[in-house]
Design a protein around this motif. Sequence first.
Motif, PDB file in Angstrom:
ATOM      1  N   ILE A 138       4.780  39.144   7.353  1.00 33.72           N
ATOM      2  CA  ILE A 138       4.881  38.602   8.082  1.00 33.72           C
ATOM      3  C   ILE A 138       5.332  39.660   9.044  1.00 33.72           C
ATOM      4  O   ILE A 138       5.853  40.636   8.667  1.00 33.72           O
ATOM      5  N   GLY A 139       5.965  39.288  10.338  1.00 35.94           N
ATOM      6  CA  GLY A 139       6.985  39.818  11.173  1.00 35.94           C
ATOM      7  C   GLY A 139       7.947  39.063  11.852  1.00 35.94           C
ATOM      8  O   GLY A 139       8.110  37.594  11.561  1.00 35.94           O
ATOM      9  N   ILE A 140       8.911  40.251  11.647  1.00 40.87           N
ATOM     10  CA  ILE A 140      10.283  39.322  12.273  1.00 40.87           C
ATOM     11  C   ILE A 140      10.456  39.685  14.019  1.00 40.87           C
ATOM     12  O   ILE A 140      10.410  40.761  14.465  1.00 40.87           O
ATOM     13  N   ALA A 141      10.264  38.788  14.693  1.00 40.20           N
ATOM     14  CA  ALA A 141      10.206  39.038  15.881  1.00 40.20           C
ATOM     15  C   ALA A 141      11.271  37.766  17.338  1.00 40.20           C
ATOM     16  O   ALA A 141      11.744  36.759  16.131  1.00 40.20           O
ATOM     17  N   ALA A 142      12.313  38.473  17.779  1.00 40.49           N
ATOM     18  CA  ALA A 142      13.158  37.862  18.611  1.00 40.49           C
ATOM     19  C   ALA A 142      13.774  38.351  20.053  1.00 40.49           C
ATOM     20  O   ALA A 142      13.358  39.746  20.306  1.00 40.49           O
ATOM     21  N   VAL A 188       8.293  35.358  11.411  1.00 40.37           N
ATOM     22  CA  VAL A 188       9.673  34.206  11.811  1.00 40.37           C
ATOM     23  C   VAL A 188      10.011  34.905  13.091  1.00 40.37           C
ATOM     24  O   VAL A 188      10.391  35.913  13.520  1.00 40.37           O
ATOM     25  N   MET A 189      10.672  33.928  14.395  1.00 36.67           N
ATOM     26  CA  MET A 189      10.869  33.950  15.165  1.00 36.67           C
ATOM     27  C   MET A 189      12.326  33.132  14.968  1.00 36.67           C
ATOM     28  O   MET A 189      12.578  32.107  14.956  1.00 36.67           O
ATOM     29  N   ILE A 190      13.512  34.519  15.438  1.00 38.21           N
ATOM     30  CA  ILE A 190      14.569  33.718  15.140  1.00 38.21           C
ATOM     31  C   ILE A 190      15.626  34.026  16.602  1.00 38.21           C
ATOM     32  O   ILE A 190      14.844  34.863  17.609  1.00 38.21           O
ATOM     33  N   THR A 197      12.923  36.081  24.330  1.00 36.75           N
ATOM     34  CA  THR A 197      11.825  34.422  22.991  1.00 36.75           C
ATOM     35  C   THR A 197      10.847  34.415  23.938  1.00 36.75           C
ATOM     36  O   THR A 197       9.821  34.106  23.127  1.00 36.75           O
ATOM     37  N   ILE A 198      11.108  34.208  24.959  1.00 36.38           N
ATOM     38  CA  ILE A 198      10.001  33.945  25.293  1.00 36.38           C
ATOM     39  C   ILE A 198       8.635  35.069  25.264  1.00 36.38           C
ATOM     40  O   ILE A 198       7.324  34.527  25.479  1.00 36.38           O
ATOM     41  N   THR A 199       8.949  35.915  26.367  1.00 38.70           N
ATOM     42  CA  THR A 199       7.840  37.331  25.915  1.00 38.70           C
ATOM     43  C   THR A 199       7.500  36.618  24.340  1.00 38.70           C
ATOM     44  O   THR A 199       5.715  37.860  24.510  1.00 38.70           O
ATOM     45  N   VAL A 200       8.261  37.582  23.463  1.00 38.06           N
ATOM     46  CA  VAL A 200       7.610  37.637  21.703  1.00 38.06           C
ATOM     47  C   VAL A 200       6.879  36.195  21.141  1.00 38.06           C
ATOM     48  O   VAL A 200       5.709  36.506  21.361  1.00 38.06           O
ATOM     49  N   ASP A 201       7.058  34.554  22.595  1.00 38.75           N
ATOM     50  CA  ASP A 201       5.736  33.690  21.473  1.00 38.75           C
ATOM     51  C   ASP A 201       4.577  33.410  22.670  1.00 38.75           C
ATOM     52  O   ASP A 201       3.786  33.417  21.919  1.00 38.75           O
ATOM     53  N   ARG A 202       4.750  33.962  23.990  1.00 40.44           N
ATOM     54  CA  ARG A 202       3.676  34.963  24.367  1.00 40.44           C
ATOM     55  C   ARG A 202       2.976  35.949  23.472  1.00 40.44           C
ATOM     56  O   ARG A 202       1.301  35.816  23.914  1.00 40.44           O
ATOM     57  N   GLN A 203       3.679  37.092  23.117  1.00 38.76           N
ATOM     58  CA  GLN A 203       2.620  37.731  22.356  1.00 38.76           C
ATOM     59  C   GLN A 203       2.553  36.971  21.198  1.00 38.76           C
ATOM     60  O   GLN A 203       0.884  37.567  20.360  1.00 38.76           O
ATOM     61  N   ILE A 214       7.370  30.771  12.211  1.00 37.99           N
ATOM     62  CA  ILE A 214       8.796  28.954  11.469  1.00 37.99           C
ATOM     63  C   ILE A 214       9.619  29.565  12.235  1.00 37.99           C
ATOM     64  O   ILE A 214       9.844  31.317  12.754  1.00 37.99           O
ATOM     65  N   SER A 215      10.294  29.213  12.173  1.00 40.07           N
ATOM     66  CA  SER A 215      11.741  29.268  13.461  1.00 40.07           C
ATOM     67  C   SER A 215      12.661  29.517  12.259  1.00 40.07           C
ATOM     68  O   SER A 215      13.388  28.680  11.889  1.00 40.07           O
ATOM     69  N   PHE A 216      13.608  30.494  12.804  1.00 44.95           N
ATOM     70  CA  PHE A 216      15.722  30.312  12.013  1.00 44.95           C
ATOM     71  C   PHE A 216      15.922  30.731  12.919  1.00 44.95           C
ATOM     72  O   PHE A 216      15.914  31.321  13.890  1.00 44.95           O
ATOM     73  N   VAL A 217      17.007  29.234  12.947  1.00 47.62           N
ATOM     74  CA  VAL A 217      18.422  29.461  13.870  1.00 47.62           C
ATOM     75  C   VAL A 217      19.260  30.439  13.139  1.00 47.62           C
ATOM     76  O   VAL A 217      19.662  30.002  12.248  1.00 47.62           O
TER      77      VAL A 217
END
Length: 799
Positions: free
Chosen positions: A104-108, A205-207, A218-224, A233-236
């Motif tokens: 997994i990667g952690i990106a945000a 994990v998208m933070i 976040t939009i750029t990370v989503d595109r990637q 999975i999204s973590f608020v």
Amino acid sequence: MRVNGLVRGPFATLSSLRNCARLGCRSPVSASQRCASTAALQPLWSRDANWARVGEVRARRWQSGAAAAVLEQAAADPGMLAQETIIENLNPEEAARLARVRNIGIAAHIDSGKTTATERVLYYTGRINSIHEVRGKDAVGAKMDSMDLEREKGITIQSAATFCDWVKKENGKEERYHINLIDTPGHIDFTIEVERALRVLDGAVMILCAVSGVQSQTITVDRQMRRYNIPRISFVNKMDRMGANPWKAVDQINQKLRIPAAALQVPIGREDGFIGVVDLIRMKAIYNEGAKGEVIVEKDEIPADLVGLAKEKRAKLIETLADVDDEIAEIFLDEREPTVEQIKAAIRRATVSLKFTPVLMGSALADKAVQPMLDAVCDYLPNPSEVENLALDRRRQEAPVKLVSYNSLPFVGLAFKLEESNFGQLTYVRVYQGTLKKGMNVFNARSDKRVKIPKIVRMHSNEMEEVQEIGAGEICAVFGVDCASGDTFTDGTLGYTMTSMFVPEPVISLSIKPKNTKDTPNFSKAMSRFQREDPTFRVHVDPESQETIISGMGELHLDIYVERMRREYKVDCETGQPQVAYRETITSHVPFDHTLKKQTGGAGDFARVVGFMEPTGSLADNKFEQRISGGTISEKFLFACEKGFMASCIKGPLLGHKVLGTSMVINDGATHMTDSSEMAFKMATQQAFRKAFMAAKPQVLEPLMKTTITAPNEFQGNIVGLLNKRNAVINDTEIGPEDFTLYADCSLNSMFGFSTQLRAATQGKGEFSMEFSHYSPAPPQLQRELVTKYEKAQKDRNK
């Protein structure tokens, strides 16, 4: 071919093998008869005959044969080979191992808490003994920010890999999961780090920040993530911050990112009063206790004020799942209540198939609800065998081939990141198929070179742990392998190559040079190393100005490399705007009559040239023409005149830049019997050119760039305003449902610093690209400034 009713062939082999294995050779006929079909399939199994115990031979042979058959079909027709078939034919031991692996990667977005969350993950999994904060206030800093620069600035510059084991309770017993984790930077300047991490990961994990929700990065990370089909999975995070609102974040994931999302948890308390979460699937309250939140306490009793909200959000979760999962849809339409197992299975199916993202919430800095996020990683993100990975077979015109995550198959791996360490080049490798062993010979698919693997390590930020071998689906690093980022390695039996990651084009350039000439060797070393490590960092020498130009993704990106050069290579550098490649031309017809006469004792220099200079009418090449009649100047001297004209055009009299669109005609002249020479005529032509050029109303031409800007529709006014300030000519605009694209011609000189202003004007969502279009006269004010600056520089040089 048929053998005892079983069909042989690449597509039938799997079912044949499975039938044979199911029979288990239990039919009442003799041993020789009952294994006729098994014997017929023997060639498929002969690759793996090293089994230890006789009792296991039959099952193991079936397994090895199944692996060979799967590989055969993966190569023959990858479209027909379902991922379920690959999983079904896994060796039971392999299946058990892979089921417990997560990459997994952690990106945000910047400052959403990626590194802080990773620090908690490492602490709770026992990889580190104490928690340190990101900015390194305690002189230690977060584990994953190993560079001094990262600790000083409080940002992640390079993605860092680590691994940990998470013990999760399942059905009353403990299961150990192995997690390979990559912490990525948030700044768009280091976007290649996110690209190459997502290229090799199976999930992410998208933070999101509980206050800001979905932000520009976040939009750029989503595109990637979409580019590489990464389930997430999204973590608020930051639920303890003033103004935290997780429901806004959930709505924005649905609306802005256009992926169905629903919360799996409800927060207990908000802001300063945030103390835990309610698990909506099992309807239990979860609290963190202990000095660092290491003790998880589960209670069946939900706080009374949250019961109504929890029921409402649970119904919303089931409703959202019914939209994306058929099984839950049936239960929902029958008005039945799904069980905990059914909900979990549906969330996993929908997440892995990229139709849904479960949303969890917590606060990494306050040590709250990080462990349930780790449980969700194990529950809902895919293991390596569930992810479809394709390669290209170079032996079959690059036909697509499905990679199969079996240890027993030939090795295929991808080098996705390079790093310079104290022991030489460190190459991060994701193993997609087969096993990578220490001392093994591998082939680089790009260079066709054979390389020996001297050392394999598992990375833990900047620390490493040596291992003897790495199985399919794992991530490791190797030493002493000379390669480039994105190279594919195989064991030599397969002609496979994998597609590399997407590399965005640089948006900003600077000229750079070392302050001291003695630092040039180190400067060159640093440049070649940085280029090898980072595909978005480009270096070239401008052929006109002879300046070294570095290009990158933003000002911060280039600043970091200049700073790293000072710290790591002890090279102080001067940077500045790159020189713009201006051009010079004339605008009127001017006659000339120039005589060169020099007497130095002995033979002198004499040459006379007469003619005129005029613009050619188009900014194309320059023209030299001779219209001599009566042979007043001989052929060889005319050839020297042409050489003089061409030399003058390389460095114009106005700014020292190239001359365009100028024509010179020589129609008369005179020679001297002893003093005329080719050099004299060349010099006379150059002097005549200079005089005539300055009299012919010279003009400076500047390069205009064909600029394409793409941004969301709401920023159209801001961008048009930015271009108007730069006197740009807008040629066309295309408006889509969400984004618009604008085409304009802008002068290169006015585009310096545009990338930073564009990001500011569009909240980081705008992108632009430039390519040379044509030359156009520069504004009079700019011409005067440039000429004055050039004349001053010439005077200073002649002092």
